[in-house]
Design an enzyme around this catalytic site. Structure first.
Site, PDB file in Angstrom:
ATOM      1  N   GLU A 160      46.086-113.300 -51.143  1.00 32.13           N
ATOM      2  CA  GLU A 160      46.949-114.040 -52.078  1.00 32.13           C
ATOM      3  C   GLU A 160      47.814-115.054 -51.326  1.00 32.13           C
ATOM      4  O   GLU A 160      48.115-116.126 -51.828  1.00 32.13           O
ATOM      5  CB  GLU A 160      47.812-113.055 -52.890  1.00 32.13           C
ATOM      6  CG  GLU A 160      46.958-112.318 -53.906  1.00 32.13           C
ATOM      7  CD  GLU A 160      47.447-110.927 -54.257  1.00 32.13           C
ATOM      8  OE1 GLU A 160      48.606-110.578 -53.967  1.00 32.13           O
ATOM      9  OE2 GLU A 160      46.651-110.164 -54.842  1.00 32.13           O
ATOM     10  N   ASN A 199      50.834-101.795 -51.315  1.00 31.13           N
ATOM     11  CA  ASN A 199      51.324-103.173 -51.415  1.00 31.13           C
ATOM     12  C   ASN A 199      51.813-103.400 -52.838  1.00 31.13           C
ATOM     13  O   ASN A 199      51.013-103.583 -53.750  1.00 31.13           O
ATOM     14  CB  ASN A 199      50.171-104.130 -51.066  1.00 31.13           C
ATOM     15  CG  ASN A 199      50.552-105.581 -51.277  1.00 31.13           C
ATOM     16  OD1 ASN A 199      51.724-105.910 -51.435  1.00 31.13           O
ATOM     17  ND2 ASN A 199      49.555-106.454 -51.281  1.00 31.13           N
ATOM     18  N   TRP A 200      53.121-103.381 -53.007  1.00 32.87           N
ATOM     19  CA  TRP A 200      53.682-103.516 -54.369  1.00 32.87           C
ATOM     20  C   TRP A 200      53.601-104.947 -54.891  1.00 32.87           C
ATOM     21  O   TRP A 200      53.864-105.189 -56.057  1.00 32.87           O
ATOM     22  CB  TRP A 200      55.142-103.089 -54.370  1.00 32.87           C
ATOM     23  CG  TRP A 200      55.380-101.632 -54.129  1.00 32.87           C
ATOM     24  CD1 TRP A 200      54.479-100.683 -53.729  1.00 32.87           C
ATOM     25  CD2 TRP A 200      56.636-100.952 -54.275  1.00 32.87           C
ATOM     26  NE1 TRP A 200      55.098 -99.462 -53.618  1.00 32.87           N
ATOM     27  CE2 TRP A 200      56.426 -99.603 -53.941  1.00 32.87           C
ATOM     28  CE3 TRP A 200      57.914-101.358 -54.645  1.00 32.87           C
ATOM     29  CZ2 TRP A 200      57.451 -98.652 -53.977  1.00 32.87           C
ATOM     30  CZ3 TRP A 200      58.926-100.413 -54.671  1.00 32.87           C
ATOM     31  CH2 TRP A 200      58.689 -99.079 -54.350  1.00 32.87           C
ATOM     32  N   LYS A 201      53.340-105.895 -54.018  1.00 29.70           N
ATOM     33  CA  LYS A 201      53.336-107.321 -54.382  1.00 29.70           C
ATOM     34  C   LYS A 201      54.675-107.691 -55.047  1.00 29.70           C
ATOM     35  O   LYS A 201      55.695-107.117 -54.697  1.00 29.70           O
ATOM     36  CB  LYS A 201      52.141-107.648 -55.276  1.00 29.70           C
ATOM     37  CG  LYS A 201      50.841-107.071 -54.718  1.00 29.70           C
ATOM     38  CD  LYS A 201      49.632-107.611 -55.370  1.00 29.70           C
ATOM     39  CE  LYS A 201      48.418-106.852 -54.884  1.00 29.70           C
ATOM     40  NZ  LYS A 201      47.174-107.492 -55.222  1.00 29.70           N
ATOM     41  N   SER A 236      40.960-102.716 -55.458  1.00 28.01           N
ATOM     42  CA  SER A 236      40.776-101.860 -56.639  1.00 28.01           C
ATOM     43  C   SER A 236      40.539-100.396 -56.302  1.00 28.01           C
ATOM     44  O   SER A 236      39.768 -99.703 -56.983  1.00 28.01           O
ATOM     45  CB  SER A 236      39.658-102.413 -57.537  1.00 28.01           C
ATOM     46  OG  SER A 236      40.010-103.692 -58.017  1.00 28.01           O
ATOM     47  N   GLY A 242      42.462-106.520 -57.313  1.00 30.06           N
ATOM     48  CA  GLY A 242      43.058-106.636 -58.646  1.00 30.06           C
ATOM     49  C   GLY A 242      42.057-106.883 -59.762  1.00 30.06           C
ATOM     50  O   GLY A 242      42.449-107.238 -60.869  1.00 30.06           O
ATOM     51  N   GLY A 275      46.883-101.876 -53.880  1.00 28.43           N
ATOM     52  CA  GLY A 275      47.763-102.768 -54.637  1.00 28.43           C
ATOM     53  C   GLY A 275      48.224-102.114 -55.926  1.00 28.43           C
ATOM     54  O   GLY A 275      49.118-101.265 -55.929  1.00 28.43           O
ATOM     55  N   GLY A 276      47.586-102.470 -57.021  1.00 31.25           N
ATOM     56  CA  GLY A 276      47.994-102.008 -58.354  1.00 31.25           C
ATOM     57  C   GLY A 276      48.254-100.510 -58.440  1.00 31.25           C
ATOM     58  O   GLY A 276      49.255-100.072 -59.037  1.00 31.25           O
ATOM     59  N   HIS A 290      47.265-111.641 -46.208  1.00 28.54           N
ATOM     60  CA  HIS A 290      46.729-111.172 -47.490  1.00 28.54           C
ATOM     61  C   HIS A 290      46.066-112.350 -48.209  1.00 28.54           C
ATOM     62  O   HIS A 290      46.552-113.482 -48.135  1.00 28.54           O
ATOM     63  CB  HIS A 290      47.860-110.578 -48.332  1.00 28.54           C
ATOM     64  CG  HIS A 290      47.364-109.843 -49.536  1.00 28.54           C
ATOM     65  ND1 HIS A 290      46.937-110.497 -50.664  1.00 28.54           N
ATOM     66  CD2 HIS A 290      47.191-108.524 -49.757  1.00 28.54           C
ATOM     67  CE1 HIS A 290      46.524-109.592 -51.548  1.00 28.54           C
ATOM     68  NE2 HIS A 290      46.669-108.381 -51.020  1.00 28.54           N
ATOM     69  N   GLU A 299      39.555-106.488 -47.093  1.00 26.39           N
ATOM     70  CA  GLU A 299      39.805-106.594 -48.529  1.00 26.39           C
ATOM     71  C   GLU A 299      38.932-107.710 -49.100  1.00 26.39           C
ATOM     72  O   GLU A 299      39.341-108.890 -49.093  1.00 26.39           O
ATOM     73  CB  GLU A 299      41.273-106.938 -48.780  1.00 26.39           C
ATOM     74  CG  GLU A 299      42.251-105.919 -48.250  1.00 26.39           C
ATOM     75  CD  GLU A 299      43.541-105.929 -49.052  1.00 26.39           C
ATOM     76  OE1 GLU A 299      43.857-104.902 -49.647  1.00 26.39           O
ATOM     77  OE2 GLU A 299      44.190-106.975 -49.105  1.00 26.39           O
TER      78      GLU A 299
END
Ligand code: PEP
Length: 251
Positions: free
Chosen positions: A98, A9-11, A214, A174, A235-236, A96, A168
């Site tokens: 977010e 997930n590049w966001k 993470s 994150g 993610g990151g 998600h 998640e």
């Protein structure tokens, strides 16, 4: 036997050129060393067409990070499931944390998004997970039960079998704090119990449940080795080709 899946997930990250470079770098790493897991890249909407051209090489599928709950029409700024279907996009992240937090996406809206996705042959990657105060109050099972039931349990068995679930915990997204392997395994087992109650043991056994929060090249192997953990939503760590490739190798 369930396969392993790793989704990135590049966001809202990367410029167009950087995005293309990341994909090209990933392809050369996959060429050097193929991975057994199924890989899904979820770049921002604006890069989906470019990314889906690269997906023709067969190393990964492409997913969107969101879709509209509406089918078509006067919804400025929205992207519909049918538009994504027409671009050969195969997956879509839905729910998600977010989006739940910053865009007020509630259970009702997420149900509509899941329905739109399935209507247009997109595989929903449906995210669930509790916030830190909810875990501290020992309400994490209750929260996840509500999210899974409201988001997915209106589906018939045939439709439900197309869904991927991602657990998640919000406090792990994150933050650099990962759920312990035991916490992940416990929640994955719990979600499978809920699915068994609603759809039966066979469907529960076949459902893919990913862990997200993470996850990185250092901790992936241990998390992916947990019973019931079928891979990860990353993610990151999906923004760096070598790190992401390393995670994919460990699934
Ligand atoms: C995510 O956003 O789905 C996620 C898991 O993020 P991170 O890996 O950065 O915690």
């Amino acid at each position: 036997m369930r396969k392993k899946i790793v989704a990135g997930n590049w966001k809202m990250n990367k410029g167009f050129q950087e995005a293309e470079e990341l994909i090209e770098e990933l392809i050369s790493l996959f060429e050097e060393q193929e991975v057994k897991s199924e890989v899904i890249l979820c770049p921002p909407f604006t890069y989906l067409e470019m990314a889906s051209d690269y997906a023709q090489e067969g190393y990964f599928h492409i997913g969107a990070q969101n879709i509209s709950p509406f089918p078509a029409g006067a919804y400025t700024g929205e992207v519909s499931a049918s538009m994504l279907e027409s671009m050969d996009i195969t997956h879509c992240i839905i729910g998600h944390s977010e989006r739940r937090k910053y865009f007020n996406e509630d259970d009702k809206m997420l149900t509509a998004k899941v329905n739109q996705a399935l209507m247009h042959k997109l595989v929903p990657i449906f995210c669930v997970g509790e916030a830190l105060p909810e875990r501290e109050a020992e309400k994490h099972f209750e929260v996840v039960r509500r999210q899974v039931r409201h988001g997915l349990f209106h589906l018939d068995t045939n439709e439900f079998q197309k869904v991927i679930i991602a657990y998640e915990p919000v406090w792990a997204i994150g933050t650099g704090v990962t759920a312990t392997p035991a916490q992940a395994a416990e929640m994955h087992a719990y979600i499978r119990t809920l699915i068994t109650e609603r759809y039966g043991a066979e469907v529960a056994e076949a459902t893919m449940i990913l862990y997200g929060g993470s996850c990185n090249a250092k901790n992936a192997a241990e998390i992916f080795a947990q019973p019931g953990v079928d891979g990860g939503l990353i993610g990151g760590a999906s923004l760096d080709a070598e790190e992401f490739h390393s995670i994919c190798k460990q699934a």
